[in-house]
Scaffold this active site. Structure first.
Site, PDB file in Angstrom:
ATOM      1  CB  SER A   1      -0.747  -0.040   0.960  1.00 43.84           C
ATOM      2  OG  SER A   1      -1.223   1.043   1.537  1.00 43.84           O
TER       3      SER A   1
ATOM      4  CE1 TYR B   1      -3.565  -2.067   5.563  1.00 44.41           C
ATOM      5  CE2 TYR B   1      -2.872  -0.844   5.157  1.00 44.41           C
ATOM      6  CZ  TYR B   1      -3.363  -1.221   4.751  1.00 44.41           C
ATOM      7  OH  TYR B   1      -3.929  -1.760   3.199  1.00 44.41           O
TER       8      TYR B   1
HETATM    9  N1  LIG Z   1      -8.665  -1.281  -0.563  1.00 44.66           N
HETATM   10  C1  LIG Z   1      -7.709  -0.177  -0.865  1.00 44.66           C
HETATM   11  O1  LIG Z   1      -8.131   0.863  -1.368  1.00 44.66           O
HETATM   12  C2  LIG Z   1      -6.347  -0.882  -0.806  1.00 44.66           C
HETATM   13  C3  LIG Z   1      -5.348  -0.412  -1.293  1.00 44.66           C
HETATM   14  C4  LIG Z   1      -3.955  -0.403  -0.824  1.00 44.66           C
HETATM   15  C5  LIG Z   1      -3.847  -2.088  -0.281  1.00 44.66           C
HETATM   16  N2  LIG Z   1      -5.291  -2.527  -0.432  1.00 44.66           N
HETATM   17  C6  LIG Z   1      -4.495  -4.201   0.717  1.00 44.66           C
HETATM   18  O2  LIG Z   1      -5.102  -4.538  -0.285  1.00 44.66           O
HETATM   19  C7  LIG Z   1      -5.463  -5.901   0.188  1.00 44.66           C
HETATM   20  C8  LIG Z   1      -7.262  -6.013   0.065  1.00 44.66           C
HETATM   21  O3  LIG Z   1      -7.597  -5.293   0.432  1.00 44.66           O
HETATM   22  P1  LIG Z   1      -9.093  -5.080  -0.257  1.00 44.66           P
HETATM   23  O4  LIG Z   1      -9.520  -4.026   0.297  1.00 44.66           O
HETATM   24  O5  LIG Z   1      -9.676  -5.896  -0.974  1.00 44.66           O
HETATM   25  O6  LIG Z   1      -9.738  -5.900   1.448  1.00 44.66           O
HETATM   26  P2  LIG Z   1     -11.825  -6.534   1.949  1.00 44.66           P
HETATM   27  O7  LIG Z   1     -12.350  -6.737   0.516  1.00 44.66           O
HETATM   28  O8  LIG Z   1     -11.365  -6.170   2.940  1.00 44.66           O
HETATM   29  O9  LIG Z   1     -10.402  -8.102   1.639  1.00 44.66           O
HETATM   30  C9  LIG Z   1      -9.472  -8.687   1.958  1.00 44.66           C
HETATM   31  C10 LIG Z   1     -10.126 -10.248   1.984  1.00 44.66           C
HETATM   32  O10 LIG Z   1      -8.796 -10.847   2.766  1.00 44.66           O
HETATM   33  C11 LIG Z   1      -9.805 -12.353   2.784  1.00 44.66           C
HETATM   34  N3  LIG Z   1      -9.494 -12.535   4.563  1.00 44.66           N
HETATM   35  C12 LIG Z   1      -9.520 -11.645   5.490  1.00 44.66           C
HETATM   36  N4  LIG Z   1      -8.567 -11.749   6.983  1.00 44.66           N
HETATM   37  C13 LIG Z   1      -8.469 -13.424   6.314  1.00 44.66           C
HETATM   38  C14 LIG Z   1      -8.077 -14.109   7.081  1.00 44.66           C
HETATM   39  N5  LIG Z   1      -7.113 -14.044   8.159  1.00 44.66           N
HETATM   40  N6  LIG Z   1      -7.167 -15.256   6.144  1.00 44.66           N
HETATM   41  C15 LIG Z   1      -7.920 -15.400   5.789  1.00 44.66           C
HETATM   42  N7  LIG Z   1      -8.735 -14.672   4.104  1.00 44.66           N
HETATM   43  C16 LIG Z   1      -9.239 -13.440   4.654  1.00 44.66           C
HETATM   44  C17 LIG Z   1     -11.220 -11.681   3.849  1.00 44.66           C
HETATM   45  O11 LIG Z   1     -11.793 -13.189   3.653  1.00 44.66           O
HETATM   46  P3  LIG Z   1     -12.513 -13.360   4.441  1.00 44.66           P
HETATM   47  O12 LIG Z   1     -13.084 -12.621   5.523  1.00 44.66           O
HETATM   48  O13 LIG Z   1     -13.389 -14.547   4.004  1.00 44.66           O
HETATM   49  O14 LIG Z   1     -11.631 -14.525   5.119  1.00 44.66           O
HETATM   50  C18 LIG Z   1     -11.200 -10.626   1.796  1.00 44.66           C
HETATM   51  O15 LIG Z   1     -11.820 -11.437   0.826  1.00 44.66           O
HETATM   52  C19 LIG Z   1      -5.377  -6.081   1.725  1.00 44.66           C
HETATM   53  O16 LIG Z   1      -3.750  -6.825   1.821  1.00 44.66           O
HETATM   54  C20 LIG Z   1      -5.238  -4.476   1.716  1.00 44.66           C
HETATM   55  O17 LIG Z   1      -4.444  -3.820   3.035  1.00 44.66           O
HETATM   56  C21 LIG Z   1      -6.633  -2.292  -0.487  1.00 44.66           C
END
Ligand SMILES: NC(=O)c1ccc[n+]([C@@H]2O[C@H](COP(=O)([O-])OP(=O)(O)OC[C@H]3O[C@@H](n4cnc5c(N)ncnc54)[C@H](OP(=O)(O)O)[C@@H]3O)[C@@H](O)[C@H]2O)c1
Length: 167
Positions: free
Chosen positions: A133, A145
């Site tokens: 990120s 984070y």
């Molecule tokens: N969205 C953004 O703007 C953004 C920006 C920079 C970086 N990121 C990074 O991109 C990645 C995805 O973000 P997102 O926004 O798509 O998040 P999200 O919608 O909250 O999705 C997170 C995913 O991770 C899974 N997860 C969470 N905890 C878990 C665990 N303990 N074991 C297995 N699976 C787990 C969740 O599945 P379950 O809950 O079903 O387990 C879900 O499928 C993250 O690493 C985040 O830090 C996101």
């Protein structure tokens, strides 16, 4: 031509969910993981290509075995994307949230990356993707984070360095 195979760790929502749809559309055989089995099953129904499901929590000790099992069930993998991640913006910094962020984003990430690294290194090919990120650049309003994302970026640099030395 043999079909490519991709595993998306954390495919029940967000970036992982969308990547699963894109890769499936591109013809990949897909492995999808997450803790919420019903969402994995819903996604499987939506995808057109062959889909394998593995319910797993990356922060649990057995997750490494779960990923190895999934790779075996899929008869191999070419691309592993680690999208699973979490974070908390609560300024009172509750310990359970700080701990959970580190367990999932650092320990869970490393457990998954380690399995993929050894697998790809052994077969001398493959792609590992982790999602860091912009927050990794410096500390901010979500200290655990931001620090966890700095870990992801730095760890992946380390893997790239080791692989370049092994060539
Ligand atoms: N969205 C953004 O703007 C953004 C920006 C920079 C970086 N990121 C990074 O991109 C990645 C995805 O973000 P997102 O926004 O798509 O998040 P999200 O919608 O909250 O999705 C997170 C995913 O991770 C899974 N997860 C969470 N905890 C878990 C665990 N303990 N074991 C297995 N699976 C787990 C969740 O599945 P379950 O809950 O079903 O387990 C879900 O499928 C993250 O690493 C985040 O830090 C996101």
């Amino acid at each position: 031509m043999e079909k490519k195979r991709a595993i998306i760790i954390g495919a029940t929502s967000g970036i992982g969910f969308e990547l699963a749809k894109i890769l499936s559309f591109d013809g990949y055989i897909i492995g999808i993981t997450g803790r919420r089995l019903s969402l994995l099953e819903d996604l499987k129904k939506e995808l057109k290509s062959q889909v394998f499901i593995k319910k797993m929590d990356v922060s649990h000790a057995e997750s490494r075995g779960d990923l190895k099992d999934l790779i075996e069930e899929m008869e191999g993998v070419d691309l592993v994307i680690i999208s699973a991640g979490t974070g908390s913006l609560d300024p009172s910094l509750p310990w359970d949230k700080e701990k959970e962020t580190i367990e999932i984003n650092v320990l869970g990430f490393t457990a998954m990356a380690n399995v993929a690294y050894h697998y790809f290194n052994k077969k001398s090919s493959g792609h590992l993707v982790g999602i860091s990120s912009i927050a990794s650049i410096r500390g901010g309003e979500a200290p655990a984070y931001n620090a966890s994302k700095a870990f992801v970026a730095n760890y992946l640099q380390g893997l790239r360095y080791l692989l370049s030395k092994n060539k």
